[in-house]
Design a protein around this motif. Structure first.
Motif, PDB file in Angstrom:
ATOM      1  N   GLY A  16       0.811  -1.199   0.000  1.00 56.75           N
ATOM      2  CA  GLY A  16       0.000   0.000   0.000  1.00 56.75           C
ATOM      3  C   GLY A  16       0.844   1.248   0.000  1.00 56.75           C
ATOM      4  O   GLY A  16       2.074   1.190   0.071  1.00 56.75           O
ATOM      5  N   LEU A  29      -3.947   3.626   0.712  1.00 51.67           N
ATOM      6  CA  LEU A  29      -4.588   2.896  -0.390  1.00 51.67           C
ATOM      7  C   LEU A  29      -3.760   1.674  -0.753  1.00 51.67           C
ATOM      8  O   LEU A  29      -2.538   1.681  -0.605  1.00 51.67           O
ATOM      9  CB  LEU A  29      -4.730   3.792  -1.624  1.00 51.67           C
ATOM     10  N   THR A  30      -4.428   0.652  -1.265  1.00 53.05           N
ATOM     11  CA  THR A  30      -3.765  -0.547  -1.775  1.00 53.05           C
ATOM     12  C   THR A  30      -4.133  -0.716  -3.247  1.00 53.05           C
ATOM     13  O   THR A  30      -5.012  -0.016  -3.765  1.00 53.05           O
ATOM     14  CB  THR A  30      -4.209  -1.809  -1.009  1.00 53.05           C
ATOM     15  N   ASP A  33      -7.732  -1.321  -3.521  1.00 53.92           N
ATOM     16  CA  ASP A  33      -8.513  -0.080  -3.461  1.00 53.92           C
ATOM     17  C   ASP A  33      -8.542   0.613  -4.820  1.00 53.92           C
ATOM     18  O   ASP A  33      -9.578   1.156  -5.232  1.00 53.92           O
ATOM     19  CB  ASP A  33      -7.920   0.892  -2.433  1.00 53.92           C
ATOM     20  N   LEU A  34      -7.410   0.617  -5.509  1.00 49.88           N
ATOM     21  CA  LEU A  34      -7.323   1.296  -6.815  1.00 49.88           C
ATOM     22  C   LEU A  34      -8.198   0.629  -7.867  1.00 49.88           C
ATOM     23  O   LEU A  34      -8.588   1.258  -8.841  1.00 49.88           O
ATOM     24  CB  LEU A  34      -5.871   1.347  -7.286  1.00 49.88           C
ATOM     25  N   VAL A  66      -8.066   9.494  -9.151  1.00 50.31           N
ATOM     26  CA  VAL A  66      -7.798   9.104  -7.763  1.00 50.31           C
ATOM     27  C   VAL A  66      -7.567  10.355  -6.910  1.00 50.31           C
ATOM     28  O   VAL A  66      -8.110  10.477  -5.807  1.00 50.31           O
ATOM     29  CB  VAL A  66      -6.606   8.132  -7.683  1.00 50.31           C
TER      30      VAL A  66
END
Length: 161
Positions: A16, A29-30, A33-34, A66
């Protein structure tokens, strides 16, 4: 003989990064998540100083999307305020890349910069996302294993704008 419960298989470690800076919603974020953002594909060729010309297919969300979701602290009272913002991307190997907001903004440079979640179909969950600048001839700004993205609106020259 005592009965022991089965040991669950270890879950793969998800790499992350921290999205920070002048944002309303900074967050860790990981890669997983993206993947919540629309995924874009880019077939990229670039020169690498150590291994020659590279050809890859990357998939991931646009950096612009993002960052916008994180709420950059633009001043709506200042015309073109977003142009004073800088983006610093840091990789696990210590490499950094600096971009301006104007490069990725659809109203200006429109560069389709990705935060890649896959390279050549292989997920980057374990190693972390990669910054991909399809327009760059040289691969120096392709940052692997992103550990941090910082948005900074404190450009000193902004007071003159």
């Amino acid at each position: 003989m005592p009965v022991t419960a089965p040991v669950p298989a270890p879950q793969p470690q998800l790499a992350g990064f921290l999205l920070s800076g002048d944002l309303a919603r900074p967050a860790p974020l990981t890669v997983r998540d993206l993947r919540a953002w629309p995924q874009h594909e880019a077939r990229v060729s670039f020169e690498c100083a150590t291994s020659g010309t590279q050809h890859h297919r990357f998939e991931g969300p646009l950096l612009h999307e993002v960052l916008c979701a994180a709420g950059p602290a633009f001043d709506p009272a200042r015309r073109k305020d977003r142009l004073r913002f800088l983006i610093v991307v840091t990789g696990a190997d210590g490499h950094h890349a600096l971009l301006s907001w104007g490069e990725i903004d659809p109203d200006f440079g429109r560069a389709a910069v990705l935060l890649a979640t896959r390279i050549d179909g292989t997920p980057l969950d374990g190693s972390g996302p990669q910054l991909v600048l399809p327009q760059d001839r040289c691969g120096a700004r392709h940052i692997s294993g992103i550990t941090g993205i910082r948005v900074d609106g404190g450009y000193a020259g902004a007071a003159a704008a």
